[in-house]
Design a protein around this motif. Structure first.
Motif, PDB file in Angstrom:
ATOM      1  N   LEU A  44       0.290 -15.723   4.542  1.00 31.93           N
ATOM      2  CA  LEU A  44       0.053 -15.014   5.798  1.00 31.93           C
ATOM      3  C   LEU A  44       1.287 -14.202   6.165  1.00 31.93           C
ATOM      4  O   LEU A  44       2.410 -14.540   5.786  1.00 31.93           O
ATOM      5  CB  LEU A  44      -0.269 -16.005   6.912  1.00 31.93           C
ATOM      6  CG  LEU A  44      -1.590 -16.769   6.773  1.00 31.93           C
ATOM      7  CD1 LEU A  44      -1.637 -17.928   7.758  1.00 31.93           C
ATOM      8  CD2 LEU A  44      -2.777 -15.849   6.989  1.00 31.93           C
ATOM      9  N   SER A  45       1.079 -13.135   6.923  1.00 30.59           N
ATOM     10  CA  SER A  45       2.186 -12.257   7.298  1.00 30.59           C
ATOM     11  C   SER A  45       2.540 -12.431   8.757  1.00 30.59           C
ATOM     12  O   SER A  45       1.662 -12.706   9.592  1.00 30.59           O
ATOM     13  CB  SER A  45       1.815 -10.790   7.049  1.00 30.59           C
ATOM     14  OG  SER A  45       1.679 -10.536   5.672  1.00 30.59           O
ATOM     15  N   SER A  60      -8.351 -13.030   5.407  1.00 26.39           N
ATOM     16  CA  SER A  60      -7.032 -13.318   5.980  1.00 26.39           C
ATOM     17  C   SER A  60      -7.154 -14.405   7.043  1.00 26.39           C
ATOM     18  O   SER A  60      -7.842 -14.229   8.047  1.00 26.39           O
ATOM     19  CB  SER A  60      -6.437 -12.049   6.601  1.00 26.39           C
ATOM     20  OG  SER A  60      -5.141 -12.296   7.096  1.00 26.39           O
ATOM     21  N   LYS A  66     -10.309 -12.574  13.750  1.00 19.88           N
ATOM     22  CA  LYS A  66      -9.758 -11.606  12.795  1.00 19.88           C
ATOM     23  C   LYS A  66     -10.516 -10.293  12.809  1.00 19.88           C
ATOM     24  O   LYS A  66      -9.987  -9.256  12.410  1.00 19.88           O
ATOM     25  CB  LYS A  66      -9.740 -12.203  11.383  1.00 19.88           C
ATOM     26  CG  LYS A  66     -11.099 -12.623  10.855  1.00 19.88           C
ATOM     27  CD  LYS A  66     -11.033 -13.118   9.406  1.00 19.88           C
ATOM     28  CE  LYS A  66     -10.212 -14.376   9.275  1.00 19.88           C
ATOM     29  NZ  LYS A  66     -10.827 -15.543   9.950  1.00 19.88           N
ATOM     30  N   ALA A  95      -5.461 -14.628   2.050  1.00 24.44           N
ATOM     31  CA  ALA A  95      -4.170 -14.834   2.713  1.00 24.44           C
ATOM     32  C   ALA A  95      -4.292 -16.064   3.600  1.00 24.44           C
ATOM     33  O   ALA A  95      -5.057 -16.076   4.564  1.00 24.44           O
ATOM     34  CB  ALA A  95      -3.797 -13.610   3.550  1.00 24.44           C
ATOM     35  N   CYS A  96      -3.551 -17.102   3.255  1.00 18.10           N
ATOM     36  CA  CYS A  96      -3.630 -18.344   4.025  1.00 18.10           C
ATOM     37  C   CYS A  96      -2.355 -19.141   3.822  1.00 18.10           C
ATOM     38  O   CYS A  96      -1.476 -18.764   3.031  1.00 18.10           O
ATOM     39  CB  CYS A  96      -4.846 -19.171   3.600  1.00 18.10           C
ATOM     40  SG  CYS A  96      -4.831 -19.668   1.865  1.00 18.10           S
ATOM     41  N   MET A 121     -10.383  -8.678   1.120  1.00 19.88           N
ATOM     42  CA  MET A 121      -9.415  -9.669   1.622  1.00 19.88           C
ATOM     43  C   MET A 121     -10.063 -10.596   2.640  1.00 19.88           C
ATOM     44  O   MET A 121     -10.838 -10.151   3.499  1.00 19.88           O
ATOM     45  CB  MET A 121      -8.212  -8.985   2.282  1.00 19.88           C
ATOM     46  CG  MET A 121      -7.196  -9.964   2.890  1.00 19.88           C
ATOM     47  SD  MET A 121      -5.862  -9.167   3.823  1.00 19.88           S
ATOM     48  CE  MET A 121      -4.873  -8.523   2.487  1.00 19.88           C
ATOM     49  N   HIS A 153     -12.667  -6.096   4.525  1.00 20.95           N
ATOM     50  CA  HIS A 153     -12.282  -7.462   4.878  1.00 20.95           C
ATOM     51  C   HIS A 153     -13.516  -8.353   4.966  1.00 20.95           C
ATOM     52  O   HIS A 153     -14.546  -7.970   5.537  1.00 20.95           O
ATOM     53  CB  HIS A 153     -11.528  -7.485   6.207  1.00 20.95           C
ATOM     54  CG  HIS A 153     -10.098  -7.083   6.073  1.00 20.95           C
ATOM     55  ND1 HIS A 153      -9.078  -7.979   5.922  1.00 20.95           N
ATOM     56  CD2 HIS A 153      -9.525  -5.848   6.044  1.00 20.95           C
ATOM     57  CE1 HIS A 153      -7.922  -7.332   5.822  1.00 20.95           C
ATOM     58  NE2 HIS A 153      -8.168  -6.035   5.890  1.00 20.95           N
ATOM     59  N   HIS A 188      -0.137  -5.600   6.102  1.00 23.13           N
ATOM     60  CA  HIS A 188      -0.820  -6.688   5.404  1.00 23.13           C
ATOM     61  C   HIS A 188      -2.324  -6.420   5.342  1.00 23.13           C
ATOM     62  O   HIS A 188      -2.948  -6.509   4.265  1.00 23.13           O
ATOM     63  CB  HIS A 188      -0.524  -7.997   6.132  1.00 23.13           C
ATOM     64  CG  HIS A 188      -1.374  -9.156   5.711  1.00 23.13           C
ATOM     65  ND1 HIS A 188      -1.116  -9.905   4.587  1.00 23.13           N
ATOM     66  CD2 HIS A 188      -2.491  -9.700   6.276  1.00 23.13           C
ATOM     67  CE1 HIS A 188      -2.022 -10.859   4.473  1.00 23.13           C
ATOM     68  NE2 HIS A 188      -2.857 -10.755   5.497  1.00 23.13           N
ATOM     69  N   LEU A 189      -2.932  -6.071   6.476  1.00 31.18           N
ATOM     70  CA  LEU A 189      -4.372  -5.815   6.510  1.00 31.18           C
ATOM     71  C   LEU A 189      -4.734  -4.551   5.732  1.00 31.18           C
ATOM     72  O   LEU A 189      -5.846  -4.427   5.205  1.00 31.18           O
ATOM     73  CB  LEU A 189      -4.842  -5.693   7.963  1.00 31.18           C
ATOM     74  CG  LEU A 189      -4.706  -6.958   8.819  1.00 31.18           C
ATOM     75  CD1 LEU A 189      -5.101  -6.674  10.258  1.00 31.18           C
ATOM     76  CD2 LEU A 189      -5.547  -8.096   8.253  1.00 31.18           C
TER      77      LEU A 189
END
Length: 687
Positions: free
Chosen positions: A553-554, A497, A585, A527-528, A495, A569, A562-563
Motif C-alpha cells: 500500500l502507498s 487496492s 476505494k 496492493a495490500c 488493480m 480498478h 499509485h492508483l
C-alpha cells in the motif's frame, strides 16, 4: 532605578495604602482591567502611569505587560494592591539593584507575611513561601499556570532577606470569597489539565529550588482524594496552624473551603464543560477511530480530513487512535500538526488480522484503552465515533451519559449484519441477537448518525426511526487530484487496492482471469499489507495467481501515482452486504480518472455510482459467463476505458468530493453542539 508594576480591577479600597508604601518610586505603572470605581483617579493622583487591557489569564496578562510597557527603569518590582512594601525591604531592594552587574542574578525571590485579623499567620500559611517579584523585565516570562504562577527566569535567580506584607482579608470575608471563587475557576482548569496530561516527578518533591518543590507538591495534591479535609488537617495540625490561635483556625477553615471550591469546579468542568448551560463560541470535539495517519487505512484518512476542517473552523479537536498499523507495518511517528489538534496514540496489541482471535484481541485492547483515555480527558462538547473497531461508539454513549457530551456515530459498517452476511456468525445465534440489541441501543442513544450510503441510511432508519440520520458520501483522500493519463500498458493492468476483508472476495475474479483465453492480455496488481498478502497466497491456488503481482500500500501523498498504475480498478463486494458496507476505494478511483470493474450486487452504492457516472462495468457475483465476457471486452477496449475514466472524474467533481461531504458533517456537528433538540428525525442525502 526601579519601576513598580501593579495589576488592578476595582481596587479603590486597597490601592491607597499600597501606593503610600511606594512614594519613593518615580515610575509606577498600573495595568487596569476595566475598573468602575475610583481606582484610576487614585492612581492618577499618585502620579502613576495607567495602561488598560481586558483581562484574559494571569500569565498572558502579565506577559503582555512585560512585553508592551516601556518601563523607565531596568528593574521592575511587581506588587498586588493588597500588599505592602516595608521600608527595610525598600532599602534592601535599592542596595541589591545598585550593586547589580551583568554577572549578578536577573531576578530575586522573597518571602511574605500573611496578615489576618491583625495577626501574622505564620504557621498556617506554609511559611516561608517564596515568590519572584523583583526582576529585569526582559529576562522573565510567565508560564501558563494558575493564579500564583511564577515567571521563568533567564539566568540566575537570587533571594532577598526581607519580607513584604500581604493583607488578603482587609476588604472583608465577602470580598475574599468572591475573589477566591474566581481564583478557584483558574485552579480547576489547571488541575484538570495537570491530571489529564501531566505527571508527578517524585524527584521534584525534594528539589533544592523551593519553587520547583512547591509546584511538584501541588501537582501531587491535585491527585489526592478528600483534598479539603487533607488541606485542613495538614495546615491546622501538621503545619501547626493551631498555634496561630483563633485566626489560625478560621484561616484553615477558609483554605479548606477554597480547596472544596476547586474540587467541585474541577468536577463540574469535567462533567459539563467550562460554561454549563451556555453555548461556547468553539467546541471541544473528540474523534475516535482505531486508525489515523500516517496509517494508510481509508477511515483514518477520512477522519484526518475532518479533524483538519474542524480545526480550521476554530474548534479544539482530540483524536484517540491506536499506534498499530492497518497494513501490518511497524508504527511510525506522526507528522507535526496544528496546536488545536491533539492526537492520543494508544499502545494497543498488534496481532495479525489474519487471525480472527488476533483481530478480536486488537479490538478489545483498543476499546478498553480508548474508553479509559476518553474518560480521563476534559469534557467534550461532541464525540464522533467511527465503527473501527465495531462498537467503539460505546465511548460516545458513555460520555453522553456521564458528561452530557453529544454523540455522533459515523458508520462505515453496520454490525452485526455484516458479520452474518459474511458467515462469521449465524443469523439465529444468541451472539447475533445480543449484538443486535447492542446496535439498537447505540443507534437510539446517538444524537445523530452519519452513514456513507443511502442503502445504509435506509437500514439504519429502520433500526432506529427516531434518530436523525444523514447520508454523507466518502471522498478521495488524494484531493486535490492530478490524474495521470493511462500509459497504454501492455498487458492491460487491473488493480485491487486495499486489504480485502471477508466482504471482498477476490477468488472468483482471480480464477476467471487466470483461466481466460485472454489471460496474456492482463496483469493483476493487488496492493495490500503483508499479512493480507500472506493470507491470500495461502488461501488461493497458485495457478490462479499466475498473472498477479502483490505490491505494498502507498502513503497518502503517493496515492495518486499509485492508483495511476492501473488501467482499470477492481472493486468487489459480497452479495448480502448491500447497505452494510460501502467500499470507499471507489471514490479515489473516480477522482483519479480511472474506470471501475465492479464484481458485486447490482443494487448497492457502488453499482449506483457506476451507472450514474457511466464509469465502468458491473458484474453480478457468481456469474462466470458474464465475467468472462467482460474480460473479453476489456482486452480490446482501451479507448472506452479512457472515456469511462473521464466520466468518473467529471461526476466526482460535480456530485461528490471532500468539500461537499465535510460541509455536511460540519453542519451536523454544529447542530448537535448548539441545538440537538431541534434536529428533526429523518434522512438527508448528499450526492
Amino acid at each position: 532605578m526601579i519601576s513598580v508594576l501593579i495589576l488592578t480591577l476595582d481596587e479603590e479600597v486597597n490601592l491607597p495604602e499600597c501606593l503610600e508604601t511606594l512614594t519613593w518610586c518615580d515610575d509606577i505603572v498600573v495595568v487596569d482591567s476595566g475598573s468602575s470605581d475610583a481606582t484610576l483617579n487614585i492612581a492618577r493622583a499618585a502620579g502613576a502611569r495607567i495602561v488598560t487591557r481586558d483581562f484574559d489569564h494571569w500569565s498572558t496578562h502579565r506577559n503582555w505587560a512585560l512585553t508592551n510597557i516601556d518601563f523607565n527603569n531596568p528593574w521592575v518590582f511587581s506588587i498586588d494592591t493588597d500588599e505592602r512594601m516595608p521600608e527595610n525591604l525598600r532599602d534592601e531592594i535599592h542596595q541589591v539593584v545598585s550593586a547589580s552587574t551583568h554577572d549578578t542574578p536577573n531576578a530575586y525571590r522573597l518571602r511574605y507575611k500573611n496578615i489576618f485579623m491583625g495577626k501574622w499567620i505564620k504557621h498556617a500559611t506554609l511559611y516561608p513561601s517564596w515568590t519572584i517579584r523583583l526582576y529585569r523585565p526582559n529576562k522573565v516570562r510567565y508560564e501558563d499556570g494558575t493564579v500564583n504562577s511564577d515567571p521563568v527566569v533567564e539566568g540566575e535567580t537570587g533571594a532577598l532577606n526581607t519580607h513584604f506584607e500581604h493583607y488578603s482579608f482587609n476588604r472583608g470575608i465577602q470580598h475574599w470569597i468572591h475573589k477566591h471563587n474566581r481564583y478557584a475557576s483558574f485552579e480547576a482548569e489547571a488541575a484538570l489539565t495537570e491530571v489529564t496530561i501531566g505527571s508527578v516527578r517524585l524527584g521534584d518533591l525534594f528539589n533544592a529550588d523551593p519553587l520547583q518543590k512547591r509546584r511538584a507538591r501541588k501537582n501531587l495534591f491535585f491527585r489526592l482524594p478528600l483534598r479539603p479535609l487533607i488541606k485542613f488537617f495538614y495546615m491546622y495540625v501538621i503545619r501547626l496552624g493551631i498555634i496561630d490561635g483563633l485566626p489560625g483556625l478560621i484561616y484553615c477553615v477558609l483554605l479548606a473551603f477554597y480547596e472544596h471550591l476547586i474540587v467541585v469546579k474541577t468536577w463540574e468542568r469535567r462533567r459539563f464543560g467550562p460554561t454549563p448551560g451556555q453555548v461556547p463560541k468553539s467546541a471541544r470535539i473528540l474523534l475516535v477511530n482505531q486508525f489515523y495517519p500516517p496509517d494508510t487505512a481509508a477511515t483514518g484518512q477520512l477522519l484526518d480530513d475532518l479533524a483538519t476542517r474542524l480545526v480550521a473552523d476554530g474548534h479544539s479537536v482530540d483524536v484517540v487512535c491506536s499506534k498499530g498499523r492497518y497494513d501490518g507495518a511497524p508504527a511510525i511517528s506522526s507528522s507535526p500538526h496544528h496546536p488545536s489538534l491533539t492526537i492520543h496514540k494508544l499502545p494497543t496489541t498488534r496481532l495479525s488480522d489474519a487471525s480472527t482471535l488476533g483481530k478480536l484481541i486488537n479490538y478489545a485492547t483498543f476499546q478498553l484503552l480508548a474508553m479509559r483515555k476518553a474518560k480521563q480527558l476534559p469534557r467534550f462538547d461532541v464525540c464522533v465515533s467511527m465503527t473501527t473497531p465495531p462498537y467503539i461508539g460505546k465511548i460516545g454513549h458513555a460520555l453522553k451519559a456521564r458528561n452530557q457530551t453529544h454523540h455522533v456515530l459515523w458508520m462505515m459498517d453496520l454490525y452485526p449484519g455484516i458479520m452474518v452476511a459474511v458467515g462469521q456468525i449465524s443469523e439465529n445465534s444468541w451472539l447475533n441477537k445480543w449484538l443486535s440489541k447492542q446496535t439498537a441501543t447505540l443507534l437510539k442513544s446517538a444524537d445523530h448518525v452519519i452513514t456513507c450510503g443511502k442503502y445504509m441510511t435506509e437500514k439504519t432508519h429502520a433500526l432506529s426511526p427516531h434518530t436523525p440520520v444523514t447520508t454523507v458520501h466518502n471522498w478521495s483522500p488524494t484531493e486535490p487530484t492530478h490524474a495521470s493519463p493511462p500509459t497504454n500498458n501492455t498487458p492491460l493492468t487491473i488493480m485491487y487496492s486495499g486489504n480485502p476483508g471477508r466482504a471482498h472476495d477476490l477468488r472468483q475474479f482471480l480464477q476467471a482471469i487466470s483461466s481466460s483465453p485472454h489471460a496474456n492480455n492482463f496483469r493483476v496488481l493487488i496492493a495490500c499489507g503483508t499479512a493480507a498478502a500472506t493470507s491470500l497466497k495461502s488461501s488461493i491456488p497458485p495457478e490462479h495467481l499466475k498473472t498477479t503481482t502483490f505490491i505494498p500500500l502507498s502513503p497518502r501523498n503517493e496515492l495518486s501515482s499509485h492508483l495511476a498504475k492501473a488501467d482499470i480498478h477492481l472493486i468487489t463486494q459480497r452479495p448480502g452486504t448491500e447497505g452494510l458496507i460501502v467500499p470507499s476505494k471507489v471514490y479515489g478511483v473516480l477522482a483519479n480518472e480511472r474506470p471501475v470493474l465492479f464484481l458485486g450486487p447490482p443494487e448497492c452504492e457502488v453499482a449506483d455510482l457506476i451507472r450514474a457516472a457511466q464509469c465502468g462495468y458491473i458484474v453480478s457475483p457468481n456469474q462466470s459467463e458474464e465475467l468472462n465476457g467482460c474480460l473479453a471486452t476489456l482486452s480490446h477496449s482501451r479507448a472506452e476505458l479512457v472515456s469511462m475514466g473521464k466520466n468518473g472524474k467529471t461526476y466526482y467533481g460535480a456530485q461528490l468530493g471532500r468539500v461537499r461531504s465535510l460541509d455536511l458533517i460540519a453542519r451536523v456537528l454544529e447542530r448537535e453542539k448548539i441545538a440537538p433538540s431541534q434536529a428533526s428525525p429523518g434522512c438527508e442525502q448528499v450526492g
